[in-house]
Design a protein around this motif. Structure first.
Motif, PDB file in Angstrom:
ATOM      1  N   LYS A 313      20.850  -8.211   7.025  1.00  0.00           N
ATOM      2  CA  LYS A 313      21.692  -7.564   8.023  1.00  0.00           C
ATOM      3  C   LYS A 313      21.950  -6.099   7.675  1.00  0.00           C
ATOM      4  O   LYS A 313      22.064  -5.248   8.559  1.00  0.00           O
ATOM      5  CB  LYS A 313      23.037  -8.296   8.158  1.00  0.00           C
ATOM      6  CG  LYS A 313      22.903  -9.773   8.515  1.00  0.00           C
ATOM      7  CD  LYS A 313      22.268  -9.975   9.880  1.00  0.00           C
ATOM      8  CE  LYS A 313      22.198 -11.440  10.256  1.00  0.00           C
ATOM      9  NZ  LYS A 313      21.612 -11.642  11.606  1.00  0.00           N
ATOM     10  N   TYR A 314      22.043  -5.802   6.381  1.00  0.00           N
ATOM     11  CA  TYR A 314      22.339  -4.450   5.926  1.00  0.00           C
ATOM     12  C   TYR A 314      21.117  -3.545   5.930  1.00  0.00           C
ATOM     13  O   TYR A 314      21.236  -2.330   6.136  1.00  0.00           O
ATOM     14  CB  TYR A 314      22.886  -4.482   4.498  1.00  0.00           C
ATOM     15  CG  TYR A 314      24.276  -5.039   4.316  1.00  0.00           C
ATOM     16  CD1 TYR A 314      25.104  -5.362   5.387  1.00  0.00           C
ATOM     17  CD2 TYR A 314      24.785  -5.248   3.038  1.00  0.00           C
ATOM     18  CE1 TYR A 314      26.372  -5.869   5.191  1.00  0.00           C
ATOM     19  CE2 TYR A 314      26.060  -5.742   2.822  1.00  0.00           C
ATOM     20  CZ  TYR A 314      26.850  -6.062   3.904  1.00  0.00           C
ATOM     21  OH  TYR A 314      28.111  -6.543   3.700  1.00  0.00           O
ATOM     22  N   ALA A 315      19.948  -4.119   5.653  1.00  0.00           N
ATOM     23  CA  ALA A 315      18.739  -3.320   5.432  1.00  0.00           C
ATOM     24  C   ALA A 315      17.595  -3.826   6.290  1.00  0.00           C
ATOM     25  O   ALA A 315      17.582  -4.978   6.731  1.00  0.00           O
ATOM     26  CB  ALA A 315      18.352  -3.369   3.957  1.00  0.00           C
ATOM     27  N   ALA A 316      16.632  -2.957   6.496  1.00  0.00           N
ATOM     28  CA  ALA A 316      15.389  -3.321   7.194  1.00  0.00           C
ATOM     29  C   ALA A 316      14.302  -3.545   6.147  1.00  0.00           C
ATOM     30  O   ALA A 316      14.347  -2.957   5.063  1.00  0.00           O
ATOM     31  CB  ALA A 316      14.978  -2.215   8.156  1.00  0.00           C
ATOM     32  N   PRO A 317      13.293  -4.366   6.428  1.00  0.00           N
ATOM     33  CA  PRO A 317      12.214  -4.543   5.455  1.00  0.00           C
ATOM     34  C   PRO A 317      11.441  -3.247   5.238  1.00  0.00           C
ATOM     35  O   PRO A 317      11.467  -2.337   6.073  1.00  0.00           O
ATOM     36  CB  PRO A 317      11.333  -5.621   6.098  1.00  0.00           C
ATOM     37  CG  PRO A 317      11.673  -5.605   7.549  1.00  0.00           C
ATOM     38  CD  PRO A 317      13.097  -5.185   7.639  1.00  0.00           C
ATOM     39  N   ASN A 318      10.770  -3.159   4.097  1.00  0.00           N
ATOM     40  CA  ASN A 318      10.034  -1.944   3.742  1.00  0.00           C
ATOM     41  C   ASN A 318       9.085  -1.488   4.850  1.00  0.00           C
ATOM     42  O   ASN A 318       8.859  -0.292   5.040  1.00  0.00           O
ATOM     43  CB  ASN A 318       9.211  -2.158   2.470  1.00  0.00           C
ATOM     44  CG  ASN A 318      10.050  -2.434   1.243  1.00  0.00           C
ATOM     45  OD1 ASN A 318      11.274  -2.411   1.306  1.00  0.00           O
ATOM     46  ND2 ASN A 318       9.418  -2.695   0.116  1.00  0.00           N
ATOM     47  N   SER A 319       8.516  -2.442   5.541  1.00  0.00           N
ATOM     48  CA  SER A 319       7.492  -2.125   6.543  1.00  0.00           C
ATOM     49  C   SER A 319       8.052  -1.504   7.809  1.00  0.00           C
ATOM     50  O   SER A 319       7.311  -0.939   8.614  1.00  0.00           O
ATOM     51  CB  SER A 319       6.724  -3.403   6.909  1.00  0.00           C
ATOM     52  OG  SER A 319       7.617  -4.383   7.439  1.00  0.00           O
ATOM     53  N   ALA A 320       9.362  -1.586   8.018  1.00  0.00           N
ATOM     54  CA  ALA A 320       9.961  -1.092   9.259  1.00  0.00           C
ATOM     55  C   ALA A 320       9.994   0.434   9.271  1.00  0.00           C
ATOM     56  O   ALA A 320      10.480   1.061   8.331  1.00  0.00           O
ATOM     57  CB  ALA A 320      11.361  -1.650   9.435  1.00  0.00           C
ATOM     58  N   THR A 321       9.485   1.026  10.326  1.00  0.00           N
ATOM     59  CA  THR A 321       9.530   2.480  10.465  1.00  0.00           C
ATOM     60  C   THR A 321      10.868   2.904  11.061  1.00  0.00           C
ATOM     61  O   THR A 321      11.594   2.086  11.645  1.00  0.00           O
ATOM     62  CB  THR A 321       8.406   2.979  11.371  1.00  0.00           C
ATOM     63  OG1 THR A 321       8.634   2.497  12.706  1.00  0.00           O
ATOM     64  CG2 THR A 321       7.047   2.487  10.882  1.00  0.00           C
ATOM     65  N   ALA A 322      11.172   4.170  10.946  1.00  0.00           N
ATOM     66  CA  ALA A 322      12.404   4.692  11.528  1.00  0.00           C
ATOM     67  C   ALA A 322      12.441   4.460  13.036  1.00  0.00           C
ATOM     68  O   ALA A 322      13.488   4.102  13.599  1.00  0.00           O
ATOM     69  CB  ALA A 322      12.557   6.166  11.201  1.00  0.00           C
ATOM     70  N   GLU A 323      11.318   4.661  13.695  1.00  0.00           N
ATOM     71  CA  GLU A 323      11.271   4.471  15.137  1.00  0.00           C
ATOM     72  C   GLU A 323      11.522   3.010  15.503  1.00  0.00           C
ATOM     73  O   GLU A 323      12.216   2.716  16.488  1.00  0.00           O
ATOM     74  CB  GLU A 323       9.917   4.921  15.691  1.00  0.00           C
ATOM     75  CG  GLU A 323       9.866   5.061  17.200  1.00  0.00           C
ATOM     76  CD  GLU A 323      10.801   6.134  17.733  1.00  0.00           C
ATOM     77  OE1 GLU A 323      11.287   5.972  18.872  1.00  0.00           O
ATOM     78  OE2 GLU A 323      11.069   7.123  17.020  1.00  0.00           O
ATOM     79  N   GLN A 324      10.967   2.083  14.721  1.00  0.00           N
ATOM     80  CA  GLN A 324      11.204   0.661  14.984  1.00  0.00           C
ATOM     81  C   GLN A 324      12.665   0.291  14.764  1.00  0.00           C
ATOM     82  O   GLN A 324      13.216  -0.542  15.489  1.00  0.00           O
ATOM     83  CB  GLN A 324      10.304  -0.186  14.087  1.00  0.00           C
ATOM     84  CG  GLN A 324       8.833  -0.144  14.467  1.00  0.00           C
ATOM     85  CD  GLN A 324       7.955  -0.851  13.442  1.00  0.00           C
ATOM     86  OE1 GLN A 324       8.250  -0.887  12.246  1.00  0.00           O
ATOM     87  NE2 GLN A 324       6.853  -1.420  13.914  1.00  0.00           N
ATOM     88  N   ILE A 325      13.285   0.902  13.755  1.00  0.00           N
ATOM     89  CA  ILE A 325      14.702   0.638  13.518  1.00  0.00           C
ATOM     90  C   ILE A 325      15.534   1.171  14.677  1.00  0.00           C
ATOM     91  O   ILE A 325      16.453   0.502  15.160  1.00  0.00           O
ATOM     92  CB  ILE A 325      15.131   1.258  12.175  1.00  0.00           C
ATOM     93  CG1 ILE A 325      14.453   0.515  11.024  1.00  0.00           C
ATOM     94  CG2 ILE A 325      16.647   1.224  12.017  1.00  0.00           C
ATOM     95  CD1 ILE A 325      14.598   1.187   9.686  1.00  0.00           C
TER      96      ILE A 325
END
Length: 533
Positions: A313-325
């Motif tokens: 919930k706090y973080a996105a996986p390494n693979s997630a790009t800024a645009e995807q977030i």
């Protein structure tokens, strides 16, 4: 809800910010015949609460000071700032903006007490309730200021102490600095008085309240819950006052669930979105990653709690790009191996590849994120400490935090079933995890208690991941590094911010007197009144 932004507040605001003299004709010069002379209190309050979280939770005051120092986040370009070499402008803005907004809340007091205006202001909510809400917010501001710098110029609505000279620029252009001990005593008094004067059958504000939508019952609970926060900070230096204030506040009614949380609600729009959303996606400053020490706690690799479902919930996986977030279009992984923290204060931070560390999740970097001023989980942890590390309140705090972040009920049950027993370290470490994105409060708690023990401290060694190491230049022969602070003689977190340099000129004598009372002068290592850890 639409935010109405004031182009300017008071002509005296500029005087206050600089603590300098103003031309006697300034007020007349700045009068606009096309604007109303009296601004509705709903407009002032609406603007002031939003601006408060904008400036205290933004990319500089929070992102480049408090968020890194408590190691929730770290910077991927400016490692020297994480190593305590913060920008003078960050501290100056923090100081000046808090006093500017305090002036706005005082204006609400003035409009609701002036015989010529209070009847008009009563159209926007009960006069007493508006006064109470302004007192609560002033207490919040001055508590944050004094816990950041130490002795400060101070104002009180209910106390005519002649040393309380802040916000009164017509009388005091160079206000005295008041001791923390005196400020704390008055903060407890102001919050209790604010709670007592709230008329729960009346609206606080008819509109413009993005925290509680005018709900007087919730404002009363907020005042009493803030008493718990302020009083608990005194536990190590004045336990009698702390316990008495806490017991009185509990009797008057404190937060009982997440429904009571005090949070500034933002809109789902770029222009009025939350401060960190705007920093990342409007100003295009993806300068931050979630820090490795914090990720390691959530992964269960440090501390004694095992894998924490709040990681996802706090973080996105390494693979997630800024645009995807930004678009919330990434797939949430529940594999802890997909989450690596950014190495804290790593000297060659710019060489760490984007795909080898995690960014904050969409839950945090969203337009309509709510910036929490205080939440029920914190109240539960305070009650656990107050009652000798009570197990039930400890579990209540963990559960409330997880529920607030949307963790599945089964995962909450499993995590709580495997919690280590309530004790100082376990309760305070879980409090730290729950205070994510409230870094100034987490920093104060670390200074008070020395917990959590999971932070990377100056002189200690850290290891970067193999994937991070593989992309480094030849200047990094090892996957290990030593956290070297940029400030001499630092072996722990800073204990305060230095006073803004501008005060040496604009309020020099009073600043000098305040500095003379600090243990190490105007230095990052001078401890505050309640910091006996």
């Amino acid at each position: 809800m639409k935010y109405i932004h004031k182009i300017t507040a008071l002509a005296t605001t500029t005087c206050l910010l600089l603590f300098t003299s103003c031309d006697s004709d300034l007020e007349a010069i700045n009068q606009n015949p096309n604007d109303p002379e009296i601004v509705p209190t709903t407009t002032i309050f609406n603007s002031a609460t939003k601006e408060l979280t904008d400036i205290s939770r933004g990319a500089f005051s929070s992102g480049r000071i408090a968020l890194p120092w408590v190691q929730y986040w770290t910077q991927n370009n400016y490692a020297n700032e994480d190593a305590y070499l913060y920008r003078e402008s960050s501290a100056t803005d923090f100081w000046e903006d808090h006093y500017k907004l305090a002036t706005d809340f005082k204006k609400i007091l003035d409009l609701n007490t002036d015989e010529e205006t209070k009847a008009t202001m009563s159209k926007y909510g009960s006069n007493n309730n508006q006064i109470a809400a302004a007192r609560i917010m002033l207490s919040y501001i001055f508590h944050q200021l004094t816990d950041t710098f130490g002795d400060i110029p101070y104002y009180s609505y209910g106390n005519d102490n002649p040393d309380f000279q802040a916000l009164q620029v017509n009388e005091f252009l160079t206000p005295k600095f008041v001791s923390q001990e005196v400020i704390y005593t008055d903060l407890l008094s102001e919050l209790k008085a604010a709670s007592d004067m709230i008329e729960t059958s009346e609206k606080v504000f008819t509109s413009g309240d993005a925290i509680y939508n005018g709900d007087a019952v919730k404002w009363k609970k907020f005042a009493n819950s803030l008493i718990l926060r302020v009083a608990n900070r005194l536990r190590g230096v004045d336990p009698t006052t702390a316990n008495t204030a806490i017991n009185t506040a509990i009797g008057a009614g404190v937060f009982e669930s997440n429904d009571d949380n005090a949070a500034q609600i933002y809109e789902a729009a770029d222009a009025t979105g939350s401060p960190m959303y705007r920093a990342f996606f409007v100003n295009n400053r993806t300068d931050f990653g979630v820090a490795a020490p914090f990720i390691n706690v959530l992964r269960g690799e440090s501390g004694s709690f095992g894998q924490d479902p709040r990681l996802f919930k706090y973080a996105a996986p390494n693979s997630a790009t800024a645009e995807q977030i930004k678009d919330n279009s990434y797939t949430v992984s529940t594999n802890i191996d997909d989450y690596d923290g950014f190495p804290y204060a790593f000297p060659n931070a710019a060489e760490i590849q984007f795909t080898t560390y995690t960014l904050p999740s969409h839950n945090v970097l969203r337009q309509d994120y709510s910036e929490v001023l205080m939440e029920y989980a914190e109240v539960a942890f305070i009650l656990s400490e107050h009652n000798g590390w009570d197990q039930t309140e400890y579990e209540n705090g963990v559960q409330a935090s997880m529920e607030k972040w949307g963790v599945d009920s089964g995962d909450i049950t499993d995590f709580i079933a495997n919690l280590p027993a309530a004790a100082q370290e376990s309760v305070l470490t879980q409090k730290y995890v729950a205070l994510y994105m409230q870094p100034y409060e987490a920093w104060a708690e670390y200074r008070r208690t020395g917990f959590p023990k999971t932070l990377l401290l100056p002189g200690e060694e850290a290891t970067i991941t193999p994937e991070q190491f593989a992309n480094l230049s030849g200047d990094n022969p090892s996957d290990k590094y030593i956290f070297t602070p940029g400030v001499a003689d630092m072996n722990d977190l800073p204990t305060r911010l230095r006073y803004p340099v501008v005060l040496q000129t604009l309020n020099g004598a009073n600043r000098k007197d305040a500095v003379s009372k600090l243990s190490n002068g105007d230095d990052l290592t001078s401890k505050l009144y309640w910091d006996n850890n």
